[in-house]
Scaffold this motif. Structure first.
Motif, short mmCIF file in Angstrom:
data_model
loop_
_atom_site.label_atom_id
_atom_site.label_comp_id
_atom_site.label_asym_id
_atom_site.label_seq_id
_atom_site.Cartn_x
_atom_site.Cartn_y
_atom_site.Cartn_z
N ASN A 303 0.86 -1.19 0.00
CA ASN A 303 0.00 0.00 0.00
C ASN A 303 0.90 1.24 0.00
N PRO A 304 1.39 1.62 -1.19
CA PRO A 304 2.38 2.71 -1.23
C PRO A 304 1.76 4.07 -0.93
N MET A 305 2.59 4.94 -0.42
CA MET A 305 2.19 6.33 -0.22
C MET A 305 2.22 7.05 -1.57
N SER A 306 1.42 8.12 -1.69
CA SER A 306 1.44 8.92 -2.91
C SER A 306 2.70 9.77 -2.95
N ASN A 307 3.02 10.28 -4.11
CA ASN A 307 4.20 11.13 -4.24
C ASN A 307 4.12 12.35 -3.33
N SER A 308 2.93 12.94 -3.24
CA SER A 308 2.80 14.13 -2.40
C SER A 308 3.00 13.79 -0.93
N GLN A 309 2.56 12.61 -0.50
CA GLN A 309 2.78 12.19 0.89
C GLN A 309 4.25 11.92 1.15
N LEU A 310 4.91 11.25 0.21
CA LEU A 310 6.33 11.00 0.35
C LEU A 310 7.13 12.31 0.36
N GLN A 311 6.70 13.25 -0.47
CA GLN A 311 7.37 14.54 -0.52
C GLN A 311 7.26 15.26 0.82
N ALA A 312 6.08 15.29 1.38
CA ALA A 312 5.89 15.95 2.67
C ALA A 312 6.70 15.27 3.77
N ALA A 313 6.74 13.95 3.74
CA ALA A 313 7.50 13.22 4.75
C ALA A 313 8.99 13.48 4.61
N LEU A 314 9.50 13.54 3.39
CA LEU A 314 10.92 13.81 3.18
C LEU A 314 11.30 15.21 3.64
#
Length: 526
Positions: A303-314
């Protein structure tokens, strides 16, 4: 009226009590020529067509994708690619940053740089209205490598001179556009850029309906000392025809068009996350949180995270990543000013009239400049004794911000056509009157027609004078309209079907140099 009537009754004959009037033409309708991700709507293609739009939403509907794919696909939507290239020594270029003791230059993949989309955004952000879009092609493939060196010229081989010339030629059939704008012309080679500018000026001169707004190659990252070479190169390549129909602005402007949501890890190193991992999780400064997120990007879970979620987390996990994104955004937001100036022209014309110089005003969305010119530096841009080609400066002033600080055409040595407002006012008057007198084509070439034409033009110019577009204490001082046999026509003109009208106007000129003289005097007693 009929010469005789056969049936008794009442007959009505209507007689025009008022002459025809001149309808003012629009004065700020830019035509943007360049590349878009798509150009179609409901199965109809809009490539290589001059398509009129009225809003940015309409531009998006016709020329941007409804459901764009991830930014990693630069051939599908605007997604500039950037690389962090190690530099051997200081001083670093302006678009650089130091990470873990190493200096890196932020360099683009030139094949992924395009300016039309963001320039249209700037146009509407600055108050733009109606515009024409001439889409000449879609985005080309990336080169998957950065610019050769920080000081190297940015040339996008996907931007072709022949494409832009074809788009320019399409505007020959469109008299409504009053501004020709080609922001991606700065991505051509210097020679091709010069060829395009000369073609634009020639067409503008022949049609007499528009002025060309140019950007200067080198205005994105000017050398503090050698920037004058870019200015001279620009002047050497504009030619000598139609200079009064050209306007140039310098330098580029740092904007806020692109936000953090528009740039993420897919815009770095061509999407190669392993190269990003070396910066965010180096052995000398390990970052387990960032390493975990990068692993999720490279090997997505069930269940991968979306790019925007990964971006915010990074951004939250790594201060280094936040620093990189901030610098990349600054580079991506450095744009040619022509699109913004089209919006400035629109607001100026709507609020003050085309005769008001579009200068001493701010640019919405402009927050930074790559070079802050001084008075002495601008002097060499504003007045050139050899070529006479004036270039308008965009400058920063303490307490006032970034202002447009110039109001000249490229024909800076001409007393007639030195100022933008004068050239554009005359175009406005010419085209408005031209459209109005078309109704008199094939009318009898006699005194009645002459009087009607003179009355119509006089009424229009009186209105312009009352609004402040012409100078003079009275209409007689502001303009003169002559038409008739013995004044503007001969007997041969009548036989050949010519109706000659002479219009002389005193156009308002801007106050460019305001001189105040001070002198000391002795105090007076009493």
């Amino acid at each position: 009226m009929a010469s005789s009537y056969s049936t008794p009754g009442v007959y009505i004959n209507e007689v025009n009590a008022f002459p025809n009037s001149v309808v003012p033409v629009a004065t700020a309708v830019p035509a943007f020529i360049g590349y878009t991700p798509r150009a179609d709507y409901q199965g109809q293609s809009f490539y290589n067509k001059a398509q009129k739009i009225s809003s940015f939403a309409e531009f998006q509907a016709l020329f941007m994708l409804d459901n764009p794919p991830p930014p990693a696909d630069p051939a599908r939507q605007y997604s500039p690619q950037y690389y962090l290239v190690p530099q051997p020594s200081e001083p670093a270029p302006a678009d650089a940053l130091t990470l873990n003791g190493q200096c890196y230059a932020v360099l683009p993949d030139p094949n992924t740089l395009y300016y039309l989309y963001n320039s249209v955004q700037l146009f509407y952000q600055n108050g733009g209205g109606d515009a024409y879009i001439v889409a000449v092609g879609t985005y080309g493939p990336a080169s998957h490598k950065p610019l050769a060196a920080p000081a190297a010229a940015v040339v996008n081989p996907n931007v072709q001179l022949t494409d832009l010339q074809r788009g320019l030629a399409l505007l020959r059939n469109e008299p409504e556009p009053t501004l020709y704008i080609c922001p991606e012309a700065t991505l051509l080679s210097v020679a091709d850029n010069g060829t395009l500018m000369q073609g634009m000026l020639l067409q503008a001169q022949q049609m007499g309906t528009a002025v060309c707004v140019f950007d200067v190659i080198g205005g994105a990252n000017p050398d503090p000392v050698l920037y004058t070479q870019d200015i001279q190169t620009f002047r050497d390549n504009t030619g000598s025809n139609g200079l009064s129909y050209g306007v140039a602005y310098y330098p580029f402007i740092g904007t806020t068009i692109m936000q953090q949501a528009d740039i993420d890890f897919t815009n770095l190193f061509g999407g190669d996350v392993s190269r990003l991992a070396a910066l965010l999780n180096p052995p000398s400064a390990p970052n387990p949180a960032a390493a975990k997120l990068l692993e999720m990007i490279q090997n997505p879970p069930a269940n991968p995270m979306s790019n925007s979620q990964l971006q915010a987390a990074l951004l939250s996990a790594s201060a280094v990543y936040s620093q990189i994104v901030t610098q990349v955004l600054a580079c991506a937001n450095l744009l040619p000013p022509s699109g913004a100036m089209a919006g400035v022209y629109t607001v100026n014309d709507n609020n003050n009239g085309v005769w008001q110089a579009p200068a001493n005003v701010g640019i919405v969305g402009a927050i930074d400049l790559p070079i802050c010119l001084t008075d002495d530096q601008q002097a060499n841009l504003n007045i050139d004794a050899v070529s006479g080609e004036s270039i308008n400066a965009i400058r920063f002033f303490n307490g006032q911000g970034i202002l447009v600080w110039g109001a000249r055409t490229l024909d800076g040595n001409s007393q007639d056509w030195r100022y933008i407002s004068v050239r554009r006012t005359v175009i406005f008057l010419e085209q408005s009157i031209k459209q109005a007198v078309r109704s008199y084509v094939f009318q009898p070439n006699d005194a009645n027609t002459w009087a009607a034409v003179k009355s119509m033009i006089t009424s229009f110019l009186t209105q312009v004078w009352q609004e402040g577009g012409l100078q003079g204490a009275s209409p007689a001082d502001a303009f003169q309209v002559d038409v008739g046999l013995g004044s503007t026509m001969t007997a041969d003109d009548l036989l050949n079907g010519y109706l000659n009208v002479s219009v002389k106007v005193a156009v308002v000129h801007p106050t460019e140099f305001l001189v105040i003289s001070f002198q000391q005097q002795q105090a007076k007693s009493g």
